[in-house]
Design a protein around this motif. Sequence first.
Motif, PDB file in Angstrom:
ATOM      1  N   LEU A  88       0.825  -1.204   0.000  1.00 27.29           N
ATOM      2  CA  LEU A  88       0.000   0.000   0.000  1.00 27.29           C
ATOM      3  C   LEU A  88       0.861   1.256   0.000  1.00 27.29           C
ATOM      4  CD1 LEU A  88      -2.782   1.335   0.164  1.00 27.29           C
ATOM      5  CD2 LEU A  88      -2.620   1.188   2.662  1.00 27.29           C
ATOM      6  N   LEU A  89       1.980   1.253   0.723  1.00 30.33           N
ATOM      7  CA  LEU A  89       2.847   2.425   0.761  1.00 30.33           C
ATOM      8  C   LEU A  89       3.445   2.708  -0.611  1.00 30.33           C
ATOM      9  CD1 LEU A  89       4.748   1.899   4.146  1.00 30.33           C
ATOM     10  CD2 LEU A  89       2.736   3.316   3.703  1.00 30.33           C
ATOM     11  N   ASP A  90       3.897   1.656  -1.289  1.00 28.04           N
ATOM     12  CA  ASP A  90       4.436   1.832  -2.642  1.00 28.04           C
ATOM     13  C   ASP A  90       3.359   2.328  -3.590  1.00 28.04           C
ATOM     14  OD1 ASP A  90       7.058   1.079  -2.112  1.00 28.04           O
ATOM     15  OD2 ASP A  90       6.632  -1.044  -2.401  1.00 28.04           O
ATOM     16  N   GLU A  91       2.147   1.813  -3.431  1.00 26.29           N
ATOM     17  CA  GLU A  91       1.055   2.220  -4.315  1.00 26.29           C
ATOM     18  C   GLU A  91       0.689   3.689  -4.118  1.00 26.29           C
ATOM     19  OE1 GLU A  91      -0.966  -2.242  -4.491  1.00 26.29           O
ATOM     20  OE2 GLU A  91      -1.793  -0.696  -3.181  1.00 26.29           O
ATOM     21  N   ILE A  92       0.672   4.136  -2.868  1.00 23.68           N
ATOM     22  CA  ILE A  92       0.358   5.545  -2.603  1.00 23.68           C
ATOM     23  C   ILE A  92       1.445   6.448  -3.175  1.00 23.68           C
ATOM     24  CG2 ILE A  92       0.114   7.288  -0.797  1.00 23.68           C
ATOM     25  CD1 ILE A  92      -1.207   5.138   0.933  1.00 23.68           C
ATOM     26  N   ARG A  93       2.702   6.098  -2.931  1.00 22.41           N
ATOM     27  CA  ARG A  93       3.803   6.905  -3.474  1.00 22.41           C
ATOM     28  C   ARG A  93       3.813   6.869  -4.993  1.00 22.41           C
ATOM     29  NH1 ARG A  93       9.524   5.963  -0.739  1.00 22.41           N
ATOM     30  NH2 ARG A  93       9.072   3.789  -1.218  1.00 22.41           N
ATOM     31  N   GLY A  94       3.523   5.687  -5.551  1.00 30.63           N
ATOM     32  CA  GLY A  94       3.485   5.568  -7.005  1.00 30.63           C
ATOM     33  C   GLY A  94       2.392   6.417  -7.618  1.00 30.63           C
ATOM     34  N   PHE A  95       1.216   6.386  -7.018  1.00 28.84           N
ATOM     35  CA  PHE A  95       0.110   7.209  -7.504  1.00 28.84           C
ATOM     36  C   PHE A  95       0.475   8.685  -7.424  1.00 28.84           C
ATOM     37  CE2 PHE A  95      -3.786   9.649  -6.608  1.00 28.84           C
ATOM     38  CZ  PHE A  95      -4.486   9.398  -7.784  1.00 28.84           C
ATOM     39  N   ALA A  96       1.092   9.100  -6.312  1.00 27.31           N
ATOM     40  CA  ALA A  96       1.453  10.506  -6.132  1.00 27.31           C
ATOM     41  C   ALA A  96       2.492  10.947  -7.156  1.00 27.31           C
ATOM     42  CB  ALA A  96       1.984  10.730  -4.714  1.00 27.31           C
ATOM     43  N   ARG A 116      -2.494  -4.430  -4.965  1.00 32.00           N
ATOM     44  CA  ARG A 116      -3.629  -3.990  -5.767  1.00 32.00           C
ATOM     45  C   ARG A 116      -3.208  -3.574  -7.175  1.00 32.00           C
ATOM     46  NH1 ARG A 116      -3.809  -2.465  -0.744  1.00 32.00           N
ATOM     47  NH2 ARG A 116      -5.672  -2.760   0.538  1.00 32.00           N
ATOM     48  N   SER A 117      -2.054  -2.912  -7.278  1.00 33.57           N
ATOM     49  CA  SER A 117      -1.606  -2.393  -8.561  1.00 33.57           C
ATOM     50  C   SER A 117      -0.095  -2.536  -8.675  1.00 33.57           C
ATOM     51  CB  SER A 117      -2.013  -0.922  -8.721  1.00 33.57           C
ATOM     52  OG  SER A 117      -1.406  -0.360  -9.873  1.00 33.57           O
ATOM     53  N   VAL A 118       0.335  -3.458  -9.518  1.00 36.83           N
ATOM     54  CA  VAL A 118       1.771  -3.647  -9.734  1.00 36.83           C
ATOM     55  C   VAL A 118       2.385  -2.386 -10.337  1.00 36.83           C
ATOM     56  CG1 VAL A 118       3.513  -4.979 -10.992  1.00 36.83           C
ATOM     57  CG2 VAL A 118       1.540  -6.145  -9.968  1.00 36.83           C
ATOM     58  N   PHE A 119       1.627  -1.717 -11.210  1.00 39.14           N
ATOM     59  CA  PHE A 119       2.134  -0.502 -11.852  1.00 39.14           C
ATOM     60  C   PHE A 119       2.473   0.562 -10.821  1.00 39.14           C
ATOM     61  CE2 PHE A 119       1.139   3.763 -13.540  1.00 39.14           C
ATOM     62  CZ  PHE A 119       2.121   3.848 -14.512  1.00 39.14           C
ATOM     63  N   PHE A 120       1.539   0.869  -9.930  1.00 42.19           N
ATOM     64  CA  PHE A 120       1.787   1.900  -8.924  1.00 42.19           C
ATOM     65  C   PHE A 120       2.835   1.448  -7.900  1.00 42.19           C
ATOM     66  CE2 PHE A 120      -2.602   3.619  -9.986  1.00 42.19           C
ATOM     67  CZ  PHE A 120      -2.099   4.745 -10.621  1.00 42.19           C
ATOM     68  N   GLN A 121       2.892   0.155  -7.621  1.00 38.68           N
ATOM     69  CA  GLN A 121       3.933  -0.343  -6.725  1.00 38.68           C
ATOM     70  C   GLN A 121       5.317  -0.097  -7.317  1.00 38.68           C
ATOM     71  OE1 GLN A 121       3.368  -4.396  -5.206  1.00 38.68           O
ATOM     72  NE2 GLN A 121       1.165  -4.123  -5.424  1.00 38.68           N
ATOM     73  N   LYS A 122       5.470  -0.417  -8.599  1.00 42.13           N
ATOM     74  CA  LYS A 122       6.761  -0.196  -9.258  1.00 42.13           C
ATOM     75  C   LYS A 122       7.100   1.292  -9.299  1.00 42.13           C
ATOM     76  CE  LYS A 122       7.941  -4.402 -10.508  1.00 42.13           C
ATOM     77  NZ  LYS A 122       9.205  -5.043 -10.053  1.00 42.13           N
ATOM     78  N   ALA A 123       6.091   2.117  -9.606  1.00 45.77           N
ATOM     79  CA  ALA A 123       6.321   3.567  -9.655  1.00 45.77           C
ATOM     80  C   ALA A 123       6.726   4.091  -8.282  1.00 45.77           C
ATOM     81  CB  ALA A 123       5.066   4.277 -10.147  1.00 45.77           C
ATOM     82  N   GLY A 124       6.095   3.580  -7.223  1.00 43.25           N
ATOM     83  CA  GLY A 124       6.450   4.001  -5.876  1.00 43.25           C
ATOM     84  C   GLY A 124       7.827   3.549  -5.475  1.00 43.25           C
ATOM     85  N   LYS A 125       8.186   2.337  -5.846  1.00 42.31           N
ATOM     86  CA  LYS A 125       9.502   1.791  -5.504  1.00 42.31           C
ATOM     87  C   LYS A 125      10.622   2.584  -6.169  1.00 42.31           C
ATOM     88  CE  LYS A 125      12.050  -2.599  -5.421  1.00 42.31           C
ATOM     89  NZ  LYS A 125      12.001  -4.043  -5.786  1.00 42.31           N
ATOM     90  N   TYR A 126      10.358   3.058  -7.394  1.00 44.78           N
ATOM     91  CA  TYR A 126      11.387   3.787  -8.141  1.00 44.78           C
ATOM     92  C   TYR A 126      11.041   5.269  -8.292  1.00 44.78           C
ATOM     93  CZ  TYR A 126      12.935  -0.925  -9.288  1.00 44.78           C
ATOM     94  OH  TYR A 126      13.382  -2.219  -9.198  1.00 44.78           O
ATOM     95  N   SER A 127      10.306   5.803  -7.326  1.00 41.28           N
ATOM     96  CA  SER A 127       9.860   7.195  -7.411  1.00 41.28           C
ATOM     97  C   SER A 127      11.022   8.186  -7.483  1.00 41.28           C
ATOM     98  CB  SER A 127       8.947   7.533  -6.222  1.00 41.28           C
ATOM     99  OG  SER A 127       9.613   7.302  -4.985  1.00 41.28           O
TER     100      SER A 127
END
Length: 255
Positions: free
Chosen positions: A10-18, A218-229
């Motif tokens: 969830l943390l990666d997804e929130i950061r990825g979305f942001a 929930r979302s691999v895309f947003f997780q990846k984006a959050g991980k590599y923000s």
Amino acid sequence: MRDGVRRIPLLDEIRGFAIICMVFHHFFYDLGFVLNIKAGYDIFNALCVFQPFFWSAFIITSGICSRLSRSAVKRGIIVLSGGIAVTVATAVIMPLIGITGAEIYFGILSCLGCCMIITGLASPLIEKCDERAGAAVCGFLFLASYKISEKKLLFGLITLPDFLYQSDWLCPLGLYSQSFHSADYFSLVPWLFLFLVGAFIGKYARDGAFPKTAYKSRSVFFQKAGKYSFWIYLAHQPVLYALLYSFKYLTGLFN
């Protein structure tokens, strides 16, 4: 991330979305800046109303993750170095090739890097504090200092003296002159306090005490984006500039 600490999707997804929202937002500004499309500026300005919400989410989650890092200080130095690189690129290199007006002084990377370093150095004190009281106090300090750039503290009850705003040397603290301009700007006051809210909440993340739903993907895309923000932030403006200036050049050739 510390050994033995479970990653929280969830943390990666929130950061990825942001961070994706930020790239989307900046794209419209770049349309105006590079291609002189007024609608780009108009859409950018209209979307600014949402900016505090997704950046607040990004900064809080970054604060939470600072409690999960093996070394918040080391991570902070890396992020701060990225922020300094952005300043050099936008305030020194780009003007040399004729691109001005996009200078960044103490942008989000510089702010987050300093927040991580401060939090890492203060971790012994943070560990001793009750996490609920610490989060509440820092949340109050964030709200009370939110208008510092407008010379106001404590919800307008305190007006800061004009002499604090005569130069730009204190811009990292939210104090700057009327001539100050930065295309991306996040001062330590008030954003450090919001980061610390996340750091106090981070104790629950470190102890594996978040709600079960936080550990579900929930979302691999947003997780990846959050991980590599961090890397997305560094790369997004050079990529957008390259694409838009290339488009401007090519369309100029064929007009």
